[in-house]
Design a protein around this motif. Structure first.
Motif, PDB file in Angstrom:
ATOM      1  N   PHE A 236      -7.767  -1.054   3.224  1.00 46.78           N
ATOM      2  CA  PHE A 236      -6.368  -1.693   2.651  1.00 46.78           C
ATOM      3  C   PHE A 236      -5.356  -2.385   3.928  1.00 46.78           C
ATOM      4  CE2 PHE A 236      -7.878   1.686  -0.376  1.00 46.78           C
ATOM      5  CZ  PHE A 236      -8.049   0.671  -1.375  1.00 46.78           C
ATOM      6  N   GLY A 237      -5.851  -1.791   5.129  1.00 48.26           N
ATOM      7  CA  GLY A 237      -4.825  -2.765   5.922  1.00 48.26           C
ATOM      8  C   GLY A 237      -3.584  -1.820   6.511  1.00 48.26           C
ATOM      9  N   VAL A 238      -2.990  -2.338   7.307  1.00 46.73           N
ATOM     10  CA  VAL A 238      -1.783  -1.626   7.869  1.00 46.73           C
ATOM     11  C   VAL A 238      -0.430  -1.366   7.022  1.00 46.73           C
ATOM     12  CG1 VAL A 238       0.021  -1.921   9.577  1.00 46.73           C
ATOM     13  CG2 VAL A 238      -2.189  -3.269  10.088  1.00 46.73           C
ATOM     14  N   ARG A 239      -0.117  -1.998   6.117  1.00 44.72           N
ATOM     15  CA  ARG A 239       0.813  -1.694   5.169  1.00 44.72           C
ATOM     16  C   ARG A 239       0.594  -0.512   4.231  1.00 44.72           C
ATOM     17  NH1 ARG A 239       3.878  -6.158   1.465  1.00 44.72           N
ATOM     18  NH2 ARG A 239       4.538  -6.746   3.623  1.00 44.72           N
ATOM     19  N   SER A 240      -0.763  -0.549   3.401  1.00 41.94           N
ATOM     20  CA  SER A 240      -1.163   0.699   2.639  1.00 41.94           C
ATOM     21  C   SER A 240      -1.258   1.921   3.603  1.00 41.94           C
ATOM     22  CB  SER A 240      -2.403   0.271   1.991  1.00 41.94           C
ATOM     23  OG  SER A 240      -2.213  -0.634   1.376  1.00 41.94           O
ATOM     24  N   VAL A 287      -2.549   4.519  11.550  1.00 36.34           N
ATOM     25  CA  VAL A 287      -1.942   3.549  12.041  1.00 36.34           C
ATOM     26  C   VAL A 287      -2.456   2.863  13.115  1.00 36.34           C
ATOM     27  CG1 VAL A 287       0.152   2.514  12.934  1.00 36.34           C
ATOM     28  CG2 VAL A 287       0.635   4.306  11.219  1.00 36.34           C
ATOM     29  N   GLY A 288      -3.277   3.727  14.014  1.00 34.01           N
ATOM     30  CA  GLY A 288      -3.977   3.182  15.072  1.00 34.01           C
ATOM     31  C   GLY A 288      -5.128   2.436  14.655  1.00 34.01           C
ATOM     32  N   PHE A 289      -5.939   3.079  13.802  1.00 37.73           N
ATOM     33  CA  PHE A 289      -7.081   2.390  13.163  1.00 37.73           C
ATOM     34  C   PHE A 289      -6.997   1.247  12.521  1.00 37.73           C
ATOM     35  CE2 PHE A 289     -11.013   2.526  10.477  1.00 37.73           C
ATOM     36  CZ  PHE A 289     -11.841   2.391  11.579  1.00 37.73           C
ATOM     37  N   SER A 290      -5.840   1.139  11.675  1.00 42.27           N
ATOM     38  CA  SER A 290      -5.399   0.102  10.894  1.00 42.27           C
ATOM     39  C   SER A 290      -4.962  -1.124  11.748  1.00 42.27           C
ATOM     40  CB  SER A 290      -4.136   0.396   9.818  1.00 42.27           C
ATOM     41  OG  SER A 290      -3.101   0.744  10.377  1.00 42.27           O
TER      42      SER A 290
END
Length: 494
Positions: A236-240, A287-290
């Motif tokens: 889902f990316g950084v925001r989610s 957060v790091g993985f996104s």
């Protein structure tokens, strides 16, 4: 309506400052309400992330104004928990922490949108590590010498450091993503829905049950959420992911402040440490993985753009090479190779359609003598003038003119009768002669051409070779009969 909204995020005006003060004030109150344990230990400190996100979003514009606004709201919101003498220096420490973090980020050259892994690493070193540590050293001194805290100095440093570091690490990326345009809406598959449902159930179990590490005789720990954070980051990316990490950390702190023990029965100091370790791990994984996945996507897009650009350059080079290979370098018109290819194409088309085809072979009269008298450079210029004139006379889109070799040119005309072919060839001779290019070695004292013309309807009895031979024979006859004239082929051989 859209323009004012866009302008709202372009420069921090008075309206934004008022909103920032309100949000910062609310974040301080929310932190005291949800993230402070019964023993007055802050698990995660949110407000500093609000100011840092604003500075990053606006690239430091009106920095002093934004710092003053948040300093005032910090003091006002902290008065209930601290005295004025304590709230003012502690709020100043918070502002100092954010300004140091922002200055270090700018100095490191990191992108202020935190969209690459390198930028995230620089952010962690500048904020959660350096800025929060410096602030904790100052805050512990204030708490001991102004607030009269009896806890050891190093313990105060650790508690303040970890709380501020987690607040910056969790909420700064979240606030930044919320002020950016949303990505294209993603269609949820059944697997996505199953994953989200499972994570909601696990999170709800922690938020609604008081347990000591076991739930219905099944060992349940918060670490079950760590793989979920990685999957959300990937899907889902950084925001989610930032929203998920923020909600889990908020739920965890609310449980602890309400007396629940998600890590089992242990002293409050150890419980806070365990909670901060878990939230820190969750933040780094999520957060790091996104951000890593986002960077991989950006690099893939950049690679695709470079490949696309390189492909376009190669296609352009190939077209240029094809043009060069088909063009005569001296005159700029098609060369012998392109003539052979075009004649084969037009021969096949005329044969299929049952149409006549004309071939005219043109030779510059007394050209060797011209070169010997005027020089080769002048001879090259004459060939260019003749090529330009022939090109201007061949007006129909399907007709074709080329340099056949040396001082010889060739013209292909479609659907042409012998009468039209003869008239066209006569016109060529006349127009070239009317150029009045000086040629003292010619009996006419100006440049002329001879033309041999062959016209036929291709069939099984004739060939391209015979067609060429017939036009060439007619040209030879024109030169024998005095030059500056047109001769028609009498017979096309097989």
């Amino acid at each position: 309506m859209i323009a004012p909204i866009e302008n709202f995020w372009q420069r921090p005006g008075l309206l934004f400052c008022a909103l920032l003060m309100l949000v910062h004030f609310a974040s301080v109150k929310l932190t005291f309400f949800c993230a402070v344990t019964p023993d007055n230990v802050v698990v995660v400190w949110l407000p500093n992330a609000v100011l840092l996100a604003a500075l990053l979003r606006f690239r430091g514009q009106r920095m002093l104004l934004l710092a003053a606004v948040t300093f005032g709201s910090d003091v006002l919101a902290s008065v209930g928990a601290f005295s004025w003498q304590e709230a003012v220096p502690l709020s100043a420490v918070n502002v100092f922490e954010v300004l140091v973090t922002y200055a270090l980020l700018r100095r490191s050259g990191a992108s202020l949108r935190l969209q690459r892994l390198e930028d995230l690493v620089k952010f962690v070193l500048a904020g959660p590590v350096t800025g929060a540590l410096l602030a904790s050293l100052m805050a512990a001194f204030v708490l001991q010498h102004v607030a009269g805290a009896t806890t050891s100095y190093l313990t105060l440093v650790r508690l303040w450091w970890f709380g501020d570091a987690l607040g910056l690490l969790i909420y700064t990326p979240l606030l930044l993503t919320l002020t950016q345009r949303a990505q294209q809406h993603m269609h949820l598959t059944w697997l996505d829905k199953a994953l989200l449902t499972t994570l909601v159930l696990i999170t709800a179990s922690f938020a609604t049950h008081h347990y000591d590490g076991n739930l219905d005789e099944i060992t349940v720990t918060p670490t079950l959420l760590l793989p979920g954070a990685a999957i959300i980051a990937f899907r889902f990316g950084v925001r989610s992911t930032a929203v998920f990490v923020a909600l889990v950390s908020l739920s965890m702190t609310m449980m602890m402040t309400s007396g629940f023990k998600p890590f089992g029965d242990m002293p409050i100091q150890l419980e806070v440490l365990r909670a901060q370790e878990f939230i820190f791990t969750l933040s780094l994984i999520g957060v790091g993985f996104s951000v890593l996945v986002k960077e991989m996507q950006l690099r893939e897009l950049e690679l695709e753009a470079r490949v696309r650009l390189r492909t376009q350059e190669l296609e352009l080079s190939n077209r240029q090479l094809a043009t060069i290979s088909a063009t005569d370098g001296l005159t700029g018109i098609p060369n012998r190779r392109q003539f052979d290819k075009t004649l084969t194409t037009e021969w096949g088309r005329a044969r299929r359609n049952g149409q006549q085809l004309m071939l005219a072979m043109i030779d510059v009269d007394w050209f060797k003598q011209y070169n010997d008298h005027y020089g080769h450079q002048a001879g090259d210029e004459v060939l260019r003038r003749v090529a330009s004139e022939l090109t201007s006379l061949v007006r129909r889109s399907g007709d074709f003119v080329a340099r056949y070799g040396g001082e010889e040119f060739a013209i292909i005309l479609q659907s042409t009768s012998e009468e039209h072919a003869a008239a066209f060839a006569e016109m060529l001779c006349r127009e070239i002669a009317q150029l009045r290019l000086p040629h003292n070695m010619s009996p006419l004292k100006h440049l002329t051409v001879s033309v041999g013309v062959a016209v036929l309807r291709p069939d099984g009895q004739t060939s391209i070779t015979g067609f060429l031979r017939a036009a060439d024979t007619a040209l030879y006859r024109a030169k024998q009969r005095g030059r500056n004239r047109v001769e028609l082929a009498t017979e096309v051989m097989s």
